[in-house]
Scaffold this motif. Structure first.
Motif, mmCIF file in Angstrom:
data_model
loop_
_atom_site.group_PDB
_atom_site.id
_atom_site.type_symbol
_atom_site.label_atom_id
_atom_site.label_comp_id
_atom_site.label_asym_id
_atom_site.label_seq_id
_atom_site.Cartn_x
_atom_site.Cartn_y
_atom_site.Cartn_z
ATOM 1 N N LEU A 69 -13.523 -0.303 0.404
ATOM 2 C CA LEU A 69 -14.477 -1.316 0.858
ATOM 3 C C LEU A 69 -15.449 -1.681 -0.259
ATOM 4 O O LEU A 69 -15.699 -0.899 -1.166
ATOM 5 N N LEU A 70 -15.994 -2.860 -0.180
ATOM 6 C CA LEU A 70 -17.033 -3.434 -1.029
ATOM 7 C C LEU A 70 -16.539 -3.878 -2.402
ATOM 8 O O LEU A 70 -16.433 -5.053 -2.662
ATOM 9 N N SER A 71 -16.254 -2.956 -3.317
ATOM 10 C CA SER A 71 -15.922 -3.318 -4.688
ATOM 11 C C SER A 71 -14.490 -2.927 -5.034
ATOM 12 O O SER A 71 -13.986 -1.914 -4.566
ATOM 13 N N ALA A 72 -13.872 -3.725 -5.876
ATOM 14 C CA ALA A 72 -12.561 -3.354 -6.414
ATOM 15 C C ALA A 72 -12.729 -2.148 -7.333
ATOM 16 O O ALA A 72 -13.801 -1.918 -7.895
ATOM 17 N N ALA A 73 -11.658 -1.388 -7.472
ATOM 18 C CA ALA A 73 -11.661 -0.230 -8.363
ATOM 19 C C ALA A 73 -10.238 -0.004 -8.854
ATOM 20 O O ALA A 73 -9.276 -0.490 -8.263
ATOM 21 N N VAL A 74 -10.124 0.733 -9.940
ATOM 22 C CA VAL A 74 -8.815 1.092 -10.473
ATOM 23 C C VAL A 74 -8.577 2.576 -10.194
ATOM 24 O O VAL A 74 -9.399 3.428 -10.557
ATOM 25 N N LEU A 75 -7.461 2.853 -9.525
ATOM 26 C CA LEU A 75 -7.034 4.217 -9.231
ATOM 27 C C LEU A 75 -5.950 4.588 -10.230
ATOM 28 O O LEU A 75 -4.960 3.858 -10.374
ATOM 29 N N ARG A 76 -6.152 5.687 -10.934
ATOM 30 C CA ARG A 76 -5.137 6.153 -11.882
ATOM 31 C C ARG A 76 -4.473 7.405 -11.316
ATOM 32 O O ARG A 76 -5.148 8.331 -10.876
ATOM 33 N N LEU A 77 -3.151 7.394 -11.353
ATOM 34 C CA LEU A 77 -2.343 8.570 -11.028
ATOM 35 C C LEU A 77 -1.757 9.075 -12.339
ATOM 36 O O LEU A 77 -1.204 8.286 -13.110
ATOM 37 N N ARG A 78 -1.907 10.381 -12.597
ATOM 38 C CA ARG A 78 -1.380 10.958 -13.843
ATOM 39 C C ARG A 78 -0.566 12.194 -13.493
ATOM 40 O O ARG A 78 -1.027 13.053 -12.753
ATOM 41 N N SER A 79 0.638 12.273 -14.045
ATOM 42 C CA SER A 79 1.533 13.382 -13.760
ATOM 43 C C SER A 79 0.922 14.719 -14.174
ATOM 44 O O SER A 79 0.377 14.843 -15.278
ATOM 45 N N CYS A 80 1.030 15.701 -13.307
ATOM 46 C CA CYS A 80 0.592 17.065 -13.639
ATOM 47 C C CYS A 80 1.572 17.729 -14.593
ATOM 48 O O CYS A 80 1.237 18.707 -15.250
ATOM 49 N N HIS A 81 2.797 17.215 -14.671
ATOM 50 C CA HIS A 81 3.852 17.821 -15.485
ATOM 51 C C HIS A 81 3.971 17.185 -16.868
ATOM 52 O O HIS A 81 4.417 17.837 -17.807
ATOM 53 N N LEU A 87 0.122 5.933 -13.902
ATOM 54 C CA LEU A 87 0.257 4.665 -13.201
ATOM 55 C C LEU A 87 -1.128 4.272 -12.734
ATOM 56 O O LEU A 87 -1.896 5.123 -12.270
ATOM 57 N N GLU A 88 -1.470 3.006 -12.868
ATOM 58 C CA GLU A 88 -2.757 2.532 -12.390
ATOM 59 C C GLU A 88 -2.544 1.508 -11.282
ATOM 60 O O GLU A 88 -1.630 0.681 -11.365
ATOM 61 N N LEU A 89 -3.367 1.611 -10.257
ATOM 62 C CA LEU A 89 -3.305 0.717 -9.103
ATOM 63 C C LEU A 89 -4.642 0.014 -8.939
ATOM 64 O O LEU A 89 -5.695 0.650 -9.073
#
Length: 138
Positions: A69-81, A87-89
């Motif tokens: 909600l409210l503001s856009a944001a960038v979510l980053r997923l980074r492999s633990c391995h 990957l960024e969403l």
């Protein structure tokens, strides 16, 4: 892992908010593994961020879902391995993200700080962001 935030948990909602949370839960959770009744409310300051982490299996089960909600944001997923694998969403206001399976257990997730907030080469300015986070039982 979180900087510049306020948080609480809520179980009671106005009817319109309850309906939105029910739609999100229906889309994100299998019927046999519904979300817990308490919703985690995270209020992130424009200068705040969520550092990379994997949610503890002590506190939540196989699915984590966040309503942005409210503001856009960038979510980053980074492999633990393999930390080079990421990957960024782009999380637009009103979007729902769901972490389960490999995304839940094999990748860290983080909300990027304002100075790193880019998606597809474009700046994503950060404002105040509220996320409603649903989790099922461990």
């Amino acid at each position: 892992a979180i900087r510049g935030f306020r948080e609480t948990e809520r179980s009671r909602w106005e009817p319109a908010a309850r309906a939105a949370l029910e739609r999100a839960a229906a889309a994100a959770f299998p019927p046999a593994q519904p979300p817990q009744p308490l919703v985690h409310v995270l209020d992130l300051h424009p200068g705040g961020h969520v550092g990379p982490h994997v949610d503890s299996v002590k506190f939540c089960g196989c699915t984590i879902a966040g309503l942005s909600l409210l503001s856009a944001a960038v979510l980053r997923l980074r492999s633990c391995h393999g930390p080079c694998e990421s990957l960024e969403l782009l999380l637009e206001p009103g979007s729902l993200y769901v972490l389960r399976g490999a995304a839940r257990y094999d990748f860290t997730h983080e909300i990027l700080p304002d100075h790193e907030s880019f998606f597809g080469g474009c700046r994503v300015p950060r404002g105040r962001r509220i996320s409603l986070i649903l989790r099922n039982a461990p």
